[in-house]
Scaffold this motif. Structure first.
Motif, PDB file in Angstrom:
ATOM      1  N   LEU A   1       0.847  -1.221   0.065  1.00 40.00           N
ATOM      2  CA  LEU A   1       0.044  -0.176   0.044  1.00 40.00           C
ATOM      3  C   LEU A   1       0.522   1.166  -0.013  1.00 40.00           C
ATOM      4  CD1 LEU A   1      -3.150   0.665   0.079  1.00 40.00           C
ATOM      5  CD2 LEU A   1      -2.881   0.671   2.522  1.00 40.00           C
ATOM      6  N   HIS A   2       0.824   1.952  -1.084  1.00 37.35           N
ATOM      7  CA  HIS A   2       1.592   3.116  -1.286  1.00 37.35           C
ATOM      8  C   HIS A   2       3.185   2.783  -0.807  1.00 37.35           C
ATOM      9  CE1 HIS A   2      -2.373   4.760  -0.998  1.00 37.35           C
ATOM     10  NE2 HIS A   2      -2.349   4.957   0.231  1.00 37.35           N
ATOM     11  N   GLY A   3       3.385   1.751  -1.731  1.00 37.53           N
ATOM     12  CA  GLY A   3       4.975   1.545  -1.426  1.00 37.53           C
ATOM     13  C   GLY A   3       5.374   0.640  -0.269  1.00 37.53           C
ATOM     14  N   LYS A   4       4.598   0.693   0.856  1.00 33.55           N
ATOM     15  CA  LYS A   4       4.827  -0.074   2.004  1.00 33.55           C
ATOM     16  C   LYS A   4       4.025  -1.699   1.978  1.00 33.55           C
ATOM     17  CE  LYS A   4       6.883   3.527   4.570  1.00 33.55           C
ATOM     18  NZ  LYS A   4       6.737   4.673   3.690  1.00 33.55           N
ATOM     19  N   LEU A   5       4.722  -2.582   2.874  1.00 34.51           N
ATOM     20  CA  LEU A   5       3.910  -3.658   3.122  1.00 34.51           C
ATOM     21  C   LEU A   5       2.944  -3.682   4.218  1.00 34.51           C
ATOM     22  CD1 LEU A   5       6.751  -6.149   2.266  1.00 34.51           C
ATOM     23  CD2 LEU A   5       5.050  -5.609   0.855  1.00 34.51           C
ATOM     24  N   ARG A   6       1.894  -4.197   4.146  1.00 37.32           N
ATOM     25  CA  ARG A   6       1.054  -4.053   5.270  1.00 37.32           C
ATOM     26  C   ARG A   6       0.087  -5.627   5.420  1.00 37.32           C
ATOM     27  NH1 ARG A   6       2.759   0.036   6.725  1.00 37.32           N
ATOM     28  NH2 ARG A   6       2.355   1.926   6.524  1.00 37.32           N
ATOM     29  N   SER A   7       0.354  -6.025   6.516  1.00 41.93           N
ATOM     30  CA  SER A   7      -0.403  -7.519   6.633  1.00 41.93           C
ATOM     31  C   SER A   7      -1.720  -7.376   6.913  1.00 41.93           C
ATOM     32  CB  SER A   7       0.242  -8.382   7.830  1.00 41.93           C
ATOM     33  OG  SER A   7       1.647  -8.662   7.551  1.00 41.93           O
ATOM     34  N   LEU A   8      -2.708  -8.360   6.387  1.00 38.06           N
ATOM     35  CA  LEU A   8      -3.989  -8.022   6.587  1.00 38.06           C
ATOM     36  C   LEU A   8      -4.150  -9.009   7.897  1.00 38.06           C
ATOM     37  CD1 LEU A   8      -5.369  -8.980   3.107  1.00 38.06           C
ATOM     38  CD2 LEU A   8      -5.480  -6.631   4.351  1.00 38.06           C
ATOM     39  N   ASP A   9      -5.482  -8.484   8.550  1.00 39.24           N
ATOM     40  CA  ASP A   9      -5.669  -9.405   9.920  1.00 39.24           C
ATOM     41  C   ASP A   9      -6.341 -10.559   9.778  1.00 39.24           C
ATOM     42  OD1 ASP A   9      -5.783  -9.471  12.696  1.00 39.24           O
ATOM     43  OD2 ASP A   9      -7.405  -8.288  12.794  1.00 39.24           O
ATOM     44  N   THR A  10      -5.733 -11.548   9.010  1.00 41.56           N
ATOM     45  CA  THR A  10      -6.405 -12.857   8.808  1.00 41.56           C
ATOM     46  C   THR A  10      -5.514 -14.048   9.442  1.00 41.56           C
ATOM     47  OG1 THR A  10      -5.261 -13.062   6.582  1.00 41.56           O
ATOM     48  CG2 THR A  10      -7.717 -12.048   6.631  1.00 41.56           C
ATOM     49  N   LYS A  11      -5.775 -15.236   9.005  1.00 43.04           N
ATOM     50  CA  LYS A  11      -4.714 -16.165   9.548  1.00 43.04           C
ATOM     51  C   LYS A  11      -3.510 -16.129   8.511  1.00 43.04           C
ATOM     52  CE  LYS A  11      -5.206 -20.393   8.353  1.00 43.04           C
ATOM     53  NZ  LYS A  11      -5.474 -21.770   7.468  1.00 43.04           N
ATOM     54  N   VAL A  12      -2.474 -16.918   9.391  1.00 43.23           N
ATOM     55  CA  VAL A  12      -1.297 -17.036   8.811  1.00 43.23           C
ATOM     56  C   VAL A  12      -1.371 -18.257   7.774  1.00 43.23           C
ATOM     57  CG1 VAL A  12       0.960 -17.864   9.133  1.00 43.23           C
ATOM     58  CG2 VAL A  12      -0.017 -16.218  10.794  1.00 43.23           C
ATOM     59  N   LEU A  13      -1.000 -18.058   6.445  1.00 44.91           N
ATOM     60  CA  LEU A  13      -1.194 -19.126   5.328  1.00 44.91           C
ATOM     61  C   LEU A  13      -0.156 -20.038   5.560  1.00 44.91           C
ATOM     62  CD1 LEU A  13      -1.263 -16.352   2.520  1.00 44.91           C
ATOM     63  CD2 LEU A  13      -3.140 -17.536   3.743  1.00 44.91           C
ATOM     64  N   ASP A  14      -0.928 -21.355   5.308  1.00 41.34           N
ATOM     65  CA  ASP A  14       0.121 -22.655   5.495  1.00 41.34           C
ATOM     66  C   ASP A  14       0.017 -23.181   3.889  1.00 41.34           C
ATOM     67  OD1 ASP A  14      -2.436 -24.069   4.745  1.00 41.34           O
ATOM     68  OD2 ASP A  14      -2.746 -24.420   7.014  1.00 41.34           O
ATOM     69  N   SER A  15       0.874 -24.164   3.921  1.00 45.47           N
ATOM     70  CA  SER A  15       1.053 -24.733   2.552  1.00 45.47           C
ATOM     71  C   SER A  15      -0.511 -25.287   1.746  1.00 45.47           C
ATOM     72  CB  SER A  15       1.817 -26.208   2.546  1.00 45.47           C
ATOM     73  OG  SER A  15       3.085 -25.804   2.931  1.00 45.47           O
ATOM     74  N   ASP A  16      -1.314 -25.833   2.521  1.00 47.52           N
ATOM     75  CA  ASP A  16      -2.753 -26.045   1.589  1.00 47.52           C
ATOM     76  C   ASP A  16      -3.391 -25.035   1.354  1.00 47.52           C
ATOM     77  OD1 ASP A  16      -2.057 -28.803   2.348  1.00 47.52           O
ATOM     78  OD2 ASP A  16      -3.320 -29.041   4.111  1.00 47.52           O
ATOM     79  N   ASP A  17      -3.407 -23.925   2.140  1.00 37.22           N
ATOM     80  CA  ASP A  17      -3.943 -22.549   1.755  1.00 37.22           C
ATOM     81  C   ASP A  17      -3.437 -22.012   0.476  1.00 37.22           C
ATOM     82  OD1 ASP A  17      -5.305 -22.363   4.066  1.00 37.22           O
ATOM     83  OD2 ASP A  17      -3.758 -21.135   5.127  1.00 37.22           O
ATOM     84  N   LEU A  18      -1.984 -21.966   0.193  1.00 38.12           N
ATOM     85  CA  LEU A  18      -1.272 -21.606  -0.980  1.00 38.12           C
ATOM     86  C   LEU A  18      -2.136 -22.412  -2.301  1.00 38.12           C
ATOM     87  CD1 LEU A  18       0.570 -19.239  -1.501  1.00 38.12           C
ATOM     88  CD2 LEU A  18       0.171 -19.794   0.961  1.00 38.12           C
ATOM     89  N   VAL A  19      -1.653 -23.782  -2.222  1.00 36.11           N
ATOM     90  CA  VAL A  19      -2.307 -24.752  -3.277  1.00 36.11           C
ATOM     91  C   VAL A  19      -3.693 -24.374  -3.535  1.00 36.11           C
ATOM     92  CG1 VAL A  19      -2.601 -26.970  -3.850  1.00 36.11           C
ATOM     93  CG2 VAL A  19      -0.511 -26.418  -2.637  1.00 36.11           C
ATOM     94  N   SER A  20      -4.620 -24.236  -2.547  1.00 31.04           N
ATOM     95  CA  SER A  20      -6.081 -24.118  -3.188  1.00 31.04           C
ATOM     96  C   SER A  20      -6.290 -22.621  -3.541  1.00 31.04           C
ATOM     97  CB  SER A  20      -6.959 -24.382  -1.820  1.00 31.04           C
ATOM     98  OG  SER A  20      -6.647 -23.659  -0.844  1.00 31.04           O
ATOM     99  N   LEU A  21      -5.472 -21.555  -3.060  1.00 27.09           N
ATOM    100  CA  LEU A  21      -5.670 -20.055  -3.362  1.00 27.09           C
ATOM    101  C   LEU A  21      -5.066 -20.077  -4.957  1.00 27.09           C
ATOM    102  CD1 LEU A  21      -4.319 -18.232  -0.466  1.00 27.09           C
ATOM    103  CD2 LEU A  21      -6.539 -17.793  -1.752  1.00 27.09           C
ATOM    104  N   MET A  22      -3.798 -20.926  -5.221  1.00 23.36           N
ATOM    105  CA  MET A  22      -3.283 -20.765  -6.436  1.00 23.36           C
ATOM    106  C   MET A  22      -4.350 -21.479  -7.810  1.00 23.36           C
ATOM    107  SD  MET A  22      -1.675 -23.213  -8.951  1.00 23.36           S
ATOM    108  CE  MET A  22      -1.073 -24.609  -7.817  1.00 23.36           C
ATOM    109  N   LYS A  23      -4.809 -22.725  -7.181  1.00 24.11           N
ATOM    110  CA  LYS A  23      -5.795 -23.393  -8.141  1.00 24.11           C
ATOM    111  C   LYS A  23      -6.918 -22.566  -8.310  1.00 24.11           C
ATOM    112  CE  LYS A  23      -4.117 -28.173  -7.379  1.00 24.11           C
ATOM    113  NZ  LYS A  23      -4.238 -29.378  -6.575  1.00 24.11           N
ATOM    114  N   ALA A  24      -7.453 -21.780  -7.304  1.00 18.10           N
ATOM    115  CA  ALA A  24      -8.628 -21.046  -7.870  1.00 18.10           C
ATOM    116  C   ALA A  24      -8.464 -19.981  -8.481  1.00 18.10           C
ATOM    117  CB  ALA A  24      -9.206 -20.276  -6.403  1.00 18.10           C
ATOM    118  N   ILE A  25      -7.406 -19.439  -8.948  1.00 15.14           N
ATOM    119  CA  ILE A  25      -7.146 -18.403  -9.868  1.00 15.14           C
ATOM    120  C   ILE A  25      -6.473 -18.780 -11.097  1.00 15.14           C
ATOM    121  CG2 ILE A  25      -7.819 -16.371  -8.410  1.00 15.14           C
ATOM    122  CD1 ILE A  25      -4.586 -16.279  -8.065  1.00 15.14           C
TER     123      ILE A  25
END
Length: 370
Positions: free
Chosen positions: A33-57
């Motif tokens: 955001l405006h050049g700076k990194l800002r974490s969102l207030d959600t859960k920390v992602l794990d391997s399975d999250d990344l695979v399903s997020l990748m497959k979704a898009i």
């Protein structure tokens, strides 16, 4: 994680007007955001999250490439809201994703703050128009604005070669064809070579990655086409040296002559965070190739280009550091941001001190370990 959540993440990117979204194992989804990194207030992602997020898009073709090559790039439309450019890659055996937001709305010259002479130069019938700057400096946005201006005002046949296609253009006064590397055409150089047979007036080369592409772009500009191209260089003189140095030594004298004849201008840009936190502002270095500049290129005196830009203000030229200083004087950017992005930090730091200001340490966002 389901596709519902990827939608929520993408909605957040659009709502917050972030430039990027980073998804990686062991960290919460993070916006730039405006050049700076800002974490969102959600859960920390794990391997399975990344695979399903990748497959979704990720389309099948790109998933296949990820499997074979370890990384893939593609673009996709997100409803009517926006498009995203996506880089998916493997790291430490896991998947990581970086998404860049490409707004559907193309900005005007005035909204970007491009030098007024840019508008005149895009009306030229032939020549090489180079836009440079580091990754994420807004090159694609500036090029989309220029192509759109031609599309609205002139009757031209425009061919763009992109990897991947970012802004979508539609036929207006011009006819426009957008070719995606890896989908419509195998490579930039091949697309340029074949594109010349399709009766184009204007060609856009997303990136001059290799010698072959540079040669093809210069040849296209010489043979009566207006060619837009990008490079990841900073500054006008550096860009010209980078092109010449890419060629074998025995060809360099010839390339200097070709460039001195075919190059119209070099627009070099950086993006900076505004002091009022309302987004970012662009700073530009602009070189217009006049007969005097053409001589410097031909005679291998590129080290004198910066001083020629300073004396070429009446032609619309400006040095990056001069533009940065004007933005700082107007209070649009901080001294730290200016010194961070300039070409001569020592000189500008001195200038700030002489003007009674100070350059503090750039604030770093502290990231609390999860």
């Amino acid at each position: 994680m389901s596709t519902v959540q990827i939608d929520r993440l993408l909605d957040t990117v659009i709502r917050q007007d972030a430039s990027d979204l980073h998804l990686t194992v062991g960290r919460k989804p993070t916006l730039r955001l405006h050049g700076k990194l800002r974490s969102l207030d959600t859960k920390v992602l794990d391997s399975d999250d990344l695979v399903s997020l990748m497959k979704a898009i990720t389309p099948e073709r790109a998933q296949q490439e990820l499997q074979e090559e370890g990384s893939t790039d593609y673009g996709f439309a997100y409803g009517t809201e926006a498009r995203f450019r996506v880089a998916v890659f493997r790291q430490r055996g896991d998947v990581a994703i970086a998404l860049r937001l490409i707004p559907n709305k193309i900005l005007t010259f005035e909204q970007i703050g491009l030098p007024p002479i840019c508008k005149e130069l895009v009306r030229r019938p032939r020549g090489l128009y180079i836009v440079t700057g580091p990754t994420g400096s807004g090159k694609t946005t500036s090029l989309a604005t220029m192509v759109d201006y031609i599309n609205i005002n002139l009757d031209r046949h425009i061919i763009t070669i992109e990897d991947p296609i970012e802004y979508y253009h539609y036929h207006k006064k011009s006819i426009i064809a957008q070719r995606e590397v890896g989908v419509d055409v195998p490579s930039f150089s091949e697309a340029l070579r074949r594109g010349l047979r399709a009766d184009p007036d204007v060609m856009l080369v997303g990136e001059m990655r290799d010698l072959e592409t540079m040669e093809s772009a210069i040849r296209a500009a010489e043979t009566g086409h207006l060619v837009f191209a990008t490079l990841h260089t900073t500054g006008a003189a550096g860009t010209i040296n980078r092109i010449i140095d890419a060629f074998p030594v025995n060809q360099q004298a010839q390339i200097r002559v070709q460039l001195s004849v075919s190059l119209i201008c070099v627009l070099s840009q950086v993006l900076l965070a505004r002091t009022d936190q309302s987004g970012r502002v662009a700073a530009f270095e602009f070189l217009v190739v006049t007969p005097a500049i053409a001589n410097l290129i031909r005679e291998n005196k590129t080290f004198r280009i910066d001083s020629a830009i300073q004396t070429g203000r009446k032609f619309g030229m400006q040095l990056l550091d001069d533009h940065l200083w004007r933005l700082y004087e107007k209070g649009l950017i901080s001294a730290e941001e200016m010194v961070d992005k300039c070409k001569d930090p020592g000189e500008l730091t001195e200038k700030v001190h002489r003007a009674g200001g100070s350059v503090g340490r750039t604030e770093l966002d502290t990231v609390v370990a999860e």
